[in-house]
Scaffold this active site. Structure first.
Site, PDB file in Angstrom:
ATOM      1  N   HIS A  99     -21.319  20.579 -24.005  1.00  9.37           N
ATOM      2  CA  HIS A  99     -20.081  21.354 -24.147  1.00  9.37           C
ATOM      3  C   HIS A  99     -19.393  21.016 -25.471  1.00  9.37           C
ATOM      4  O   HIS A  99     -18.892  21.902 -26.165  1.00  9.37           O
ATOM      5  CB  HIS A  99     -19.110  21.048 -23.001  1.00  9.37           C
ATOM      6  CG  HIS A  99     -19.606  21.465 -21.661  1.00  9.37           C
ATOM      7  ND1 HIS A  99     -19.726  20.570 -20.624  1.00  9.37           N
ATOM      8  CD2 HIS A  99     -19.985  22.672 -21.174  1.00  9.37           C
ATOM      9  CE1 HIS A  99     -20.162  21.211 -19.552  1.00  9.37           C
ATOM     10  NE2 HIS A  99     -20.340  22.481 -19.856  1.00  9.37           N
TER      11      HIS A  99
ATOM     12  N   ARG B  85     -29.041  27.900 -22.845  1.00 14.33           N
ATOM     13  CA  ARG B  85     -29.977  26.779 -22.914  1.00 14.33           C
ATOM     14  C   ARG B  85     -31.404  27.195 -22.620  1.00 14.33           C
ATOM     15  O   ARG B  85     -32.342  26.584 -23.113  1.00 14.33           O
ATOM     16  CB  ARG B  85     -29.570  25.691 -21.924  1.00 14.33           C
ATOM     17  CG  ARG B  85     -28.271  25.010 -22.251  1.00 14.33           C
ATOM     18  CD  ARG B  85     -27.865  24.117 -21.125  1.00 14.33           C
ATOM     19  NE  ARG B  85     -27.720  24.952 -19.939  1.00 14.33           N
ATOM     20  CZ  ARG B  85     -27.077  24.616 -18.850  1.00 14.33           C
ATOM     21  NH1 ARG B  85     -26.539  23.447 -18.756  1.00 14.33           N
ATOM     22  NH2 ARG B  85     -26.981  25.436 -17.830  1.00 14.33           N
TER      23      ARG B  85
ATOM     24  N   SER C 157     -23.302  19.926 -16.585  1.00 14.76           N
ATOM     25  CA  SER C 157     -22.420  19.196 -15.662  1.00 14.76           C
ATOM     26  C   SER C 157     -23.143  18.839 -14.373  1.00 14.76           C
ATOM     27  O   SER C 157     -23.029  17.710 -13.871  1.00 14.76           O
ATOM     28  CB  SER C 157     -21.186  20.032 -15.340  1.00 14.76           C
ATOM     29  OG  SER C 157     -20.421  20.239 -16.494  1.00 14.76           O
TER      30      SER C 157
ATOM     31  N   LYS D  72     -16.740  27.863  -5.830  1.00 12.48           N
ATOM     32  CA  LYS D  72     -17.356  26.563  -6.105  1.00 12.48           C
ATOM     33  C   LYS D  72     -16.435  25.449  -5.646  1.00 12.48           C
ATOM     34  O   LYS D  72     -15.218  25.595  -5.627  1.00 12.48           O
ATOM     35  CB  LYS D  72     -17.610  26.406  -7.615  1.00 12.48           C
ATOM     36  CG  LYS D  72     -18.757  27.228  -8.130  1.00 12.48           C
ATOM     37  CD  LYS D  72     -19.046  26.863  -9.571  1.00 12.48           C
ATOM     38  CE  LYS D  72     -20.222  27.627 -10.117  1.00 12.48           C
ATOM     39  NZ  LYS D  72     -20.488  27.277 -11.510  1.00 12.48           N
TER      40      LYS D  72
END
Length: 170
Positions: free
Chosen positions: A17, A94, A132, A41
């Protein structure tokens, strides 16, 4: 004067990040780091602590100046961007899974706000797998602090250590 929004859950913020934030600060006159609160979440770190850890991590990384940190909830990202005068959404990819998701989101965001541009960056190889959820999955294993310390700032490592020691053993 381009303003960009980089949105993520930052639960917790990682060096991946921070790489995105650093690049955003290089590319745009103003960068808003927006921590999204997703009601579907269950975060491991509450929003107030994520805001604090994000600001601390940005300072630890030597990034400051034109970077603001905010949170948002129950609001489309493009609406948050409009409210803050942003004309760019900064996103990271990614892998192939991220690409598919981000492509869909780019199209939806364009439908909602055609005036807001989406800019996508790809992290360097050594940060590709850092996320994360990856970091959270390492906490608690024997020697986890040495491993996790590679992927987060010292403020985040301290917070994870504190959180881990305050949880009852199973």
């Amino acid at each position: 004067m381009p303003t960009a929004v980089y949105a993520a859950s930052l639960d917790p913020i990682t060096r991946g990040h921070l790489w995105m934030i650093q690049q955003g600060a290089r590319l745009f006159d103003r960068l808003i780091v927006a921590i999204g609160v997703n009601p579907s979440k269950r975060p491991s770190i509450d929003i107030a602590r994520r805001l604090e850890l994000t600001s601390r991590s940005i300072a630890e990384a030597g990034l400051s100046g034109r970077i603001e940190v905010h949170s948002f909830e129950r609001l489309f990202l493009v609406d948050f961007a409009r409210r803050h005068g942003a004309d760019v959404l900064l996103r990271g990819i990614r892998d192939e899974t991220d690409f598919s998701y981000e492509l869909t989101m780019r199209h939806v965001n364009e439908d909602l706000a055609p005036e807001i541009l989406t800019v996508v960056l790809m992290p360097p190889r050594e940060l590709r797998e850092v996320s994360s959820s990856f970091v959270r999955g390492l906490v608690g294993h024997v020697g986890w602090e040495n491993v996790v310390g590679r992927y987060v700032t010292s403020s985040v490592l301290d917070a994870l250590r504190e959180q881990h020691t305050s949880q009852p053993a199973e």
